[in-house]
Design a protein around this motif. Structure first.
Motif, PDB file in Angstrom:
ATOM      1  N   UNK A 117       2.196  -3.042 -17.722  1.00  0.00           N
ATOM      2  CA  UNK A 117       1.335  -2.064 -17.401  1.00  0.00           C
ATOM      3  C   UNK A 117       0.168  -2.830 -16.541  1.00  0.00           C
ATOM      4  N   UNK A 118      -0.309  -2.123 -15.491  1.00  0.00           N
ATOM      5  CA  UNK A 118      -1.187  -2.693 -14.598  1.00  0.00           C
ATOM      6  C   UNK A 118      -2.177  -1.904 -14.364  1.00  0.00           C
ATOM      7  N   UNK A 119      -3.662  -2.325 -14.485  1.00  0.00           N
ATOM      8  CA  UNK A 119      -4.637  -1.381 -14.149  1.00  0.00           C
ATOM      9  C   UNK A 119      -4.693  -1.399 -12.765  1.00  0.00           C
ATOM     10  N   UNK A 120      -4.255  -2.077 -11.961  1.00  0.00           N
ATOM     11  CA  UNK A 120      -4.313  -1.831 -10.481  1.00  0.00           C
ATOM     12  C   UNK A 120      -3.018  -2.587  -9.830  1.00  0.00           C
ATOM     13  N   UNK A 121      -2.456  -1.803  -8.624  1.00  0.00           N
ATOM     14  CA  UNK A 121      -1.442  -2.726  -7.948  1.00  0.00           C
ATOM     15  C   UNK A 121      -2.092  -2.641  -6.514  1.00  0.00           C
ATOM     16  N   UNK A 122      -2.183  -3.979  -6.055  1.00  0.00           N
ATOM     17  CA  UNK A 122      -2.899  -4.372  -4.583  1.00  0.00           C
ATOM     18  C   UNK A 122      -1.674  -4.532  -3.779  1.00  0.00           C
ATOM     19  N   UNK A 123      -1.184  -3.586  -2.877  1.00  0.00           N
ATOM     20  CA  UNK A 123       0.086  -3.825  -2.151  1.00  0.00           C
ATOM     21  C   UNK A 123      -0.598  -4.247  -0.633  1.00  0.00           C
ATOM     22  N   UNK A 124      -0.501  -5.723  -0.643  1.00  0.00           N
ATOM     23  CA  UNK A 124      -0.986  -6.205   0.667  1.00  0.00           C
ATOM     24  C   UNK A 124       0.079  -6.388   1.463  1.00  0.00           C
ATOM     25  N   UNK A 125       1.352  -6.294   1.082  1.00  0.00           N
ATOM     26  CA  UNK A 125       2.477  -6.976   1.820  1.00  0.00           C
ATOM     27  C   UNK A 125       3.660  -5.803   2.111  1.00  0.00           C
ATOM     28  N   UNK A 126       3.109  -4.521   2.064  1.00  0.00           N
ATOM     29  CA  UNK A 126       4.294  -3.450   2.265  1.00  0.00           C
ATOM     30  C   UNK A 126       3.899  -3.113   3.810  1.00  0.00           C
ATOM     31  N   UNK A 127       5.162  -3.158   4.571  1.00  0.00           N
ATOM     32  CA  UNK A 127       5.273  -3.136   5.973  1.00  0.00           C
ATOM     33  C   UNK A 127       6.049  -1.775   6.551  1.00  0.00           C
ATOM     34  N   UNK A 128       6.671  -1.107   5.544  1.00  0.00           N
ATOM     35  CA  UNK A 128       7.259   0.203   5.795  1.00  0.00           C
ATOM     36  C   UNK A 128       7.478   0.825   4.539  1.00  0.00           C
ATOM     37  N   UNK A 129       8.095   2.082   4.619  1.00  0.00           N
ATOM     38  CA  UNK A 129       8.537   3.096   3.623  1.00  0.00           C
ATOM     39  C   UNK A 129       9.297   2.414   2.684  1.00  0.00           C
ATOM     40  N   UNK A 130      10.462   1.692   3.026  1.00  0.00           N
ATOM     41  CA  UNK A 130      11.125   0.927   1.929  1.00  0.00           C
ATOM     42  C   UNK A 130      10.570   0.193   1.217  1.00  0.00           C
TER      43      UNK A 130
END
Length: 303
Positions: free
Chosen positions: A59-72
């Motif tokens: 379980x994460x209090x936060x997910x910080x997605x810095x490296x998503x470049x597309x929907x997939x």
């Protein structure tokens, strides 16, 4: 808080991981383990497109997605996650068509930008994929990021020219304006979002003022202790062959962001921090043949 940061090994993702680790959070980064890991973070060696059950029990209090470049990218991460409280996606100002009136506002309709092409449309797809599955997620749209750990050949290129006392070749008359944002301030915005949980879920982020490229280059030279000698290049020569930015001027309305955090890092301070990091990490820069083009095309008769 337990925080998951995607990537964690290069520029924005690495700085983010180390920032939140220094703030006292339990930071986990997941990447493929091909680069040195950030300080203070726990690595999870995995590929976001083949996560299996490696994150399912966490379980994460936060997910910080810095490296998503597309929907997939977003879909596959969400498929592999267990539970989480907050999700922040670092998107891009490239989601705004250049035909819109400026400054761009968060309420403007996103669409294809002919300058950024697929990069921008893929970022739009990433945002849509996220909000379909996580309606209360947050999306940040920055302009050009700067500051320490920036391994792109932008200010690093100018620093090198200044160190070598080279004249600097500017497009046209150097009046094109750019908007920057310090990587530390980006992290401060994310921190404020996690603390305040604002009702708005999409934020433009950036400095409140733009600067001309002539002003920006002059500040880079000043950081090195030098004064530039400018040469001006005609419009018919492709700008990206000798200068690190596209021939594209735009500006974001960041008034909503300004209500979240106080005073921003000045561009001068950001460049000083960037240069301090650069001097000790020259081999980390992803260089482009800008000086080679200049030497071949512009400096043929210069000593």
């Amino acid at each position: 808080m337990d925080i998951l940061v995607t990537g964690g090994t290069v520029f924005a993702s690495r700085f983010t991981a180390e920032y939140f680790a220094k703030a006292g959070h339990n930071v986990y980064v997941f990447n493929r383990g091909s680069r040195p890991q950030p300080e203070g973070a726990t690595p999870i060696i995995a590929d976001r497109h083949d996560l299996g059950d490696i994150l399912r029990h966490r379980h994460f209090g936060a997910v910080i997605d810095v490296t998503a470049y597309n929907g997939q990218d977003v879909e596959h991460l969400l498929d592999g996650l267990g539970s989480f409280d907050n999700y922040i996606l670092i998107s891009s100002s490239a989601v705004y068509p250049e035909t819109l009136p400026q400054p761009f506002r968060e309420t403007d309709k996103c669409g294809e930008n002919s300058i950024w092409g697929r990069y921008g449309t893929d970022k739009i797809a990433a945002e849509k994929a996220l909000f379909r599955r996580v309606p209360n997620a947050y999306v940040l749209r920055p302009p050009y990021l700067c500051g320490p750990m920036n391994n792109l050949h932008r200010e690093a290129f100018v620093f090198e020219c200044a160190e070598q006392d080279r004249e600097f070749y500017l497009p046209k008359q150097g009046e094109m304006k750019l908007q920057f944002f310090d990587i530390g301030d980006l992290c401060r915005v994310m921190e404020a979002i996690l603390q305040k949980q604002p009702a708005q879920h999409v934020f433009n982020v950036g400095n409140e003022k733009a600067v001309t490229i002539k002003e920006w280059v002059s500040l880079c030279y000043k950081t090195v202790g030098k004064t530039p000698r400018f040469e001006y290049v005609a419009e018919n020569i492709p700008q990206r062959s000798y200068f690190p930015f596209y021939d594209y001027e735009y500006f974001l309305d960041v008034s909503a962001m300004s209500s979240l955090i106080g005073k921003l890092t000045s561009l001068e301070e950001s460049l000083r921090s960037s240069y301090e990091w650069f001097r000790n990490n020259r081999r980390s820069i992803v260089r482009k043949p800008l000086k080679e083009y200049i030497d071949k095309e512009f400096r043929k008769e210069k000593p």
